[in-house]
Design a protein around this motif. Sequence first.
Motif, short mmCIF file in Angstrom:
data_model
loop_
_atom_site.label_atom_id
_atom_site.label_comp_id
_atom_site.label_asym_id
_atom_site.label_seq_id
_atom_site.Cartn_x
_atom_site.Cartn_y
_atom_site.Cartn_z
N VAL A 1 15.12 -17.24 -6.04
CA VAL A 1 16.46 -17.81 -5.85
C VAL A 1 17.17 -18.02 -7.20
CG1 VAL A 1 17.73 -19.83 -4.99
CG2 VAL A 1 15.81 -18.89 -3.67
N ALA A 2 16.40 -18.25 -8.26
CA ALA A 2 17.01 -18.46 -9.58
C ALA A 2 17.86 -17.27 -10.00
CB ALA A 2 15.93 -18.74 -10.63
N GLY A 3 17.48 -16.09 -9.51
CA GLY A 3 18.21 -14.87 -9.89
C GLY A 3 19.66 -14.87 -9.47
N LEU A 4 20.00 -15.66 -8.45
CA LEU A 4 21.41 -15.73 -8.05
C LEU A 4 22.24 -16.37 -9.16
CD1 LEU A 4 23.64 -15.42 -5.90
CD2 LEU A 4 22.99 -17.67 -5.02
N PHE A 5 21.64 -17.33 -9.86
CA PHE A 5 22.36 -18.08 -10.89
C PHE A 5 22.14 -17.50 -12.29
CE2 PHE A 5 21.31 -20.82 -7.32
CZ PHE A 5 22.57 -21.24 -6.95
N MET A 6 20.96 -16.92 -12.47
CA MET A 6 20.65 -16.32 -13.78
C MET A 6 20.08 -14.92 -13.53
SD MET A 6 18.38 -17.78 -16.99
CE MET A 6 16.84 -16.90 -17.17
N PRO A 7 20.95 -13.95 -13.32
CA PRO A 7 20.44 -12.61 -12.98
C PRO A 7 20.00 -11.83 -14.21
CG PRO A 7 22.75 -12.94 -12.27
CD PRO A 7 22.41 -14.02 -13.25
N HIS A 8 19.54 -12.52 -15.23
CA HIS A 8 18.98 -11.84 -16.40
C HIS A 8 17.72 -12.57 -16.83
CE1 HIS A 8 20.27 -14.97 -19.23
NE2 HIS A 8 21.51 -14.90 -18.76
N GLY A 9 16.99 -11.98 -17.77
CA GLY A 9 15.75 -12.58 -18.23
C GLY A 9 15.98 -13.66 -19.28
N LEU A 10 14.93 -14.44 -19.56
CA LEU A 10 15.05 -15.53 -20.52
C LEU A 10 15.23 -15.03 -21.94
CD1 LEU A 10 14.83 -18.63 -21.01
CD2 LEU A 10 12.38 -18.29 -21.36
N GLY A 11 14.69 -13.82 -22.23
CA GLY A 11 14.83 -13.38 -23.61
C GLY A 11 14.27 -12.00 -23.86
N HIS A 12 14.40 -11.58 -25.10
CA HIS A 12 13.99 -10.25 -25.53
C HIS A 12 13.48 -10.33 -26.96
CE1 HIS A 12 17.81 -10.20 -27.78
NE2 HIS A 12 18.38 -10.67 -26.67
N ASN A 13 12.75 -9.31 -27.38
CA ASN A 13 12.35 -9.24 -28.77
C ASN A 13 13.56 -8.95 -29.65
OD1 ASN A 13 9.25 -9.27 -29.05
ND2 ASN A 13 9.60 -7.98 -27.26
N ILE A 14 13.52 -9.45 -30.88
CA ILE A 14 14.57 -9.18 -31.87
C ILE A 14 13.88 -8.71 -33.14
CG2 ILE A 14 16.58 -10.12 -33.09
CD1 ILE A 14 16.66 -12.40 -31.15
N GLY A 15 14.54 -7.87 -33.89
CA GLY A 15 13.97 -7.40 -35.15
C GLY A 15 14.97 -6.47 -35.80
N LEU A 16 14.54 -5.25 -36.08
CA LEU A 16 15.48 -4.27 -36.62
C LEU A 16 16.52 -3.90 -35.56
CD1 LEU A 16 12.91 -2.09 -38.53
CD2 LEU A 16 14.87 -3.23 -39.56
N ASP A 17 16.19 -4.06 -34.30
CA ASP A 17 17.15 -3.91 -33.21
C ASP A 17 17.35 -5.27 -32.57
OD1 ASP A 17 16.88 -1.09 -33.51
OD2 ASP A 17 15.15 -1.13 -32.17
N VAL A 18 18.53 -5.47 -32.04
CA VAL A 18 18.78 -6.77 -31.40
C VAL A 18 17.97 -6.89 -30.10
CG1 VAL A 18 20.88 -6.01 -30.22
CG2 VAL A 18 20.53 -8.44 -30.74
N HIS A 19 17.81 -5.79 -29.37
CA HIS A 19 16.78 -5.73 -28.32
C HIS A 19 15.70 -4.84 -28.89
CE1 HIS A 19 19.53 -6.70 -24.62
NE2 HIS A 19 19.53 -7.65 -25.52
N ASP A 20 14.76 -5.47 -29.57
CA ASP A 20 13.89 -4.70 -30.47
C ASP A 20 13.09 -3.63 -29.73
OD1 ASP A 20 13.37 -4.37 -33.17
OD2 ASP A 20 11.53 -5.58 -33.11
N MET A 21 13.18 -2.42 -30.26
CA MET A 21 12.37 -1.27 -29.79
C MET A 21 12.72 -0.82 -28.38
SD MET A 21 8.70 -2.46 -31.30
CE MET A 21 8.81 -4.17 -30.80
N GLU A 22 13.91 -1.14 -27.92
CA GLU A 22 14.22 -0.79 -26.53
C GLU A 22 14.19 0.72 -26.31
OE1 GLU A 22 17.93 -2.21 -24.32
OE2 GLU A 22 16.47 -3.82 -24.20
#
Lengths: 473, 473
Positions: B341-362
């Motif tokens: 049910v949380a996905g209705l209010f937050m349809p994204h994840g809590l976080g991602h890796n950061i580094g040389l890329d902002v979404h690191d190594m995507e």
Amino acid sequence: MLNKEIYIRRRKTLLEKMKGQTGIIVFIGNVESPAQYRDNCYKWRQDSNWLYFFGLDEPRFAAVLDIDSAEETLYADDFDVDDIIWTGPMPSVRSQAESVGIYKTDRYDKLSWVVSEAIIKGRPVHFLPASRYYNALKIASLVGIEPNEAFISGKSGCPKASEALVKAVISMRLVKEAEEIKLIDEAGVIGQEMHSVARKGIRLGRIEQEIVGEMESVALSKGWGVSFPTILTQHGEIFHCHSHECPIEPGKLLVVDAGVESNEHYASDFTRTYPTGGKFTQKQRDIYQIVYDCNNLAFSLTKPGAAYLDVHLAAAAHMLDSLKSLGLVSGNVDDMVAEGVAGLFMPHGLGHNIGLDVHDMEDLGENLVGYDDDQKRSPQLGLGSLRMARRLQKGNFISNEPGIYFIPALIEKWKEEGTGRGFVNFDRLEKYYDFGGIRLEDDILVTEDGARRTGNGRLPISPEEVEQAMAND
Amino acid sequence: MLNKEIYIRRRKTLLEKMKGQTGIIVFIGNVESPAQYRDNCYKWRQDSNWLYFFGLDEPRFAAVLDIDSAEETLYADDFDVDDIIWTGPMPSVRSQAESVGIYKTDRYDKLSWVVSEAIIKGRPVHFLPASRYYNALKIASLVGIEPNEAFISGKSGCPKASEALVKAVISMRLVKEAEEIKLIDEAGVIGQEMHSVARKGIRLGRIEQEIVGEMESVALSKGWGVSFPTILTQHGEIFHCHSHECPIEPGKLLVVDAGVESNEHYASDFTRTYPTGGKFTQKQRDIYQIVYDCNNLAFSLTKPGAAYLDVHLAAAAHMLDSLKSLGLVSGNVDDMVAEGVAGLFMPHGLGHNIGLDVHDMEDLGENLVGYDDDQKRSPQLGLGSLRMARRLQKGNFISNEPGIYFIPALIEKWKEEGTGRGFVNFDRLEKYYDFGGIRLEDDILVTEDGARRTGNGRLPISPEEVEQAMAND
């Protein structure tokens, strides 16, 4: 976006210009361009030819114009609710098509069916050279060529693309319409504001990059962004110097070459050169005055019917005559012009077309864009880099950017190879090895009987105006 | 660039991790990326994997590491004097190679010979998935696959690329080294300065784009630029809203999600949400407090050994429990979490890796980067978008970015389809259709026994701090 009638009119004109041809014309809009990878992209920028004929400023559109039936079809995919979380509510493909006067749409993947069908029926498929790698891949897969063959190659063009289409598009985009001229002036105003911010930011000890950020802020706050990567350098003799890590040092010349791309995607492109401490030395001022006079001379000669190649040559002659007074060259000026001696000091052309691209339509092939039957591209250094040589027409929008540079590696090369021997006083030039370079550029519009500068007046440019402005900053 | 010993050490570690494999590893650096066409490009940006192992921040490099002989060869072309006019004096390929500890070089076009030779001899050719279209074209032509096959496809990866190589690279880049952590903190400081400038720029009636330009100025003056296209919107419920044409209106929430990529190419990524008039309404404050508490809770749970998937779920549980207090959902919290049910209010994840890329190594495949054997990607909305689910290790650098959004199209869809029935109080949600969204994001580094936020302290974040800061601006 402009009024829908403008896009309808442009496509109608294009089909009229393609009379005598048969088959279909395929246009491929851009997709997002990966900076790091496909989910983190550079700022979105549509293809300029797409913008000109279709206006829709979103990724992943294509269109087919049928030369024989005049039917127009837009290819794109509608969004679904999963996309809406990321993009917000999006207008349907159908309503977007209608907003630019197209009433037939289909899915993006149907494009390949339509092109295949044309090929099977033996109908010619006209396309423009690709501007980006994705577009090259797409065209290559549609018409069965190699991706590299979809690009222009060198200055001559792209043998696989449709020369009739390229020429028709160039003939239209070369002459700016009333609606475009308004947008061009607006881009000029923002570009000039960028330059004022840069000039005010010059202080000894500051890092160049700090000033770049301040001037680009104007481009981003009031327009799409910069129309090309900003040049701001105390090494003006390096044309595409994009390193900005140096502190501003006393006694140097700072070349600032930058412009905006407006929200409507029209470019401006101005260059000014500043004495870092606010006052020119006599040596700097002597060279600066020559460049300034060349700029004014070129402007005064710019009018319908004049070939910009001849304007370049007139500026080159004036430059050599003045350098002769300083003792840096000697001999007959006409002979020096004919020998290409000016190229040692100005190894680039006087100017280029400007419009939706800062070097307008360069993806269509420099020779087709900048040259007509009257002019041939010279093999000489400098003149050979002239991007706009054509006989001018009312509505052409071009840069006027003479410059003088002292490039030690180039001077040494000429000396060793004997180029310019008898004209160039190489010994005296050695005193200029740490001079740097000067360039002064305005954007000008060819009018009924002459030319006018775009933007809001003229940025301070005479040596006196520049020193005065810097004293007031 | 970092010290040469670091690049030598990283490549040595990579070869150690590839023990058990045979053949060659091919790395392709980026070329310039056309904005308008190949002679007017976006700001130069090197490939991140190239930066990590080879450091050289110029276009058109490639390299081959021989797994069996440990031989390293750099492929690139030297400049000639004609290039020097445009680029200035350039160090030789040989000296550049030596600056990162490589002592064998060859021409760029020789790369295809070396790869062909390996293929003929039956030696495996290991490569990473392509990050850009050019790289895909290049890899495809080297190893004889289709360009599309050189990219990752969906979240799973790229079947044609070397999984052993991908896993080895991920295992290294996931854990930031001491030298990287210093650069990460520096990127944090600049990113926070961007946000301070944005906050100070918020005034009713201003156009959003003006504020964007001011904050991006900081990124350009002090770093390479933005680490991703800035999100600054009064429609926080649209995740990737890159339109900035609206004036700041009273009573709205302004989501600002932006960060810098530093000159050394490390990213920061912060989000704050502001009441446009400087004071939260009670309704806004209630939701804001929940998001703020979720951020703090997630931070407190972040430590080595914890799976970030579980941290996400803990934040989701807290969010649902709080929304229950507001009457927007009802029922057992654990059941609601299990149902997604949380996905209705937050349809994204809590976080991602950061580094040389902002979404690191995507570019290397989200599942391989963000998941390990312990975690499986959920099919649920929201949790299914979690990019970093792994069991945390000291040196991981991740974002912590809970959010609550009211997305009318999504709520209507759930209502129609019966999703969340019995838990979601759809009637009450209708009063939130014009609410927008709230997201609060810090960048955090996993430490020996917990985590710390990067940058210079923490940007104002509690409702009181935000109102106080806006009152002082």
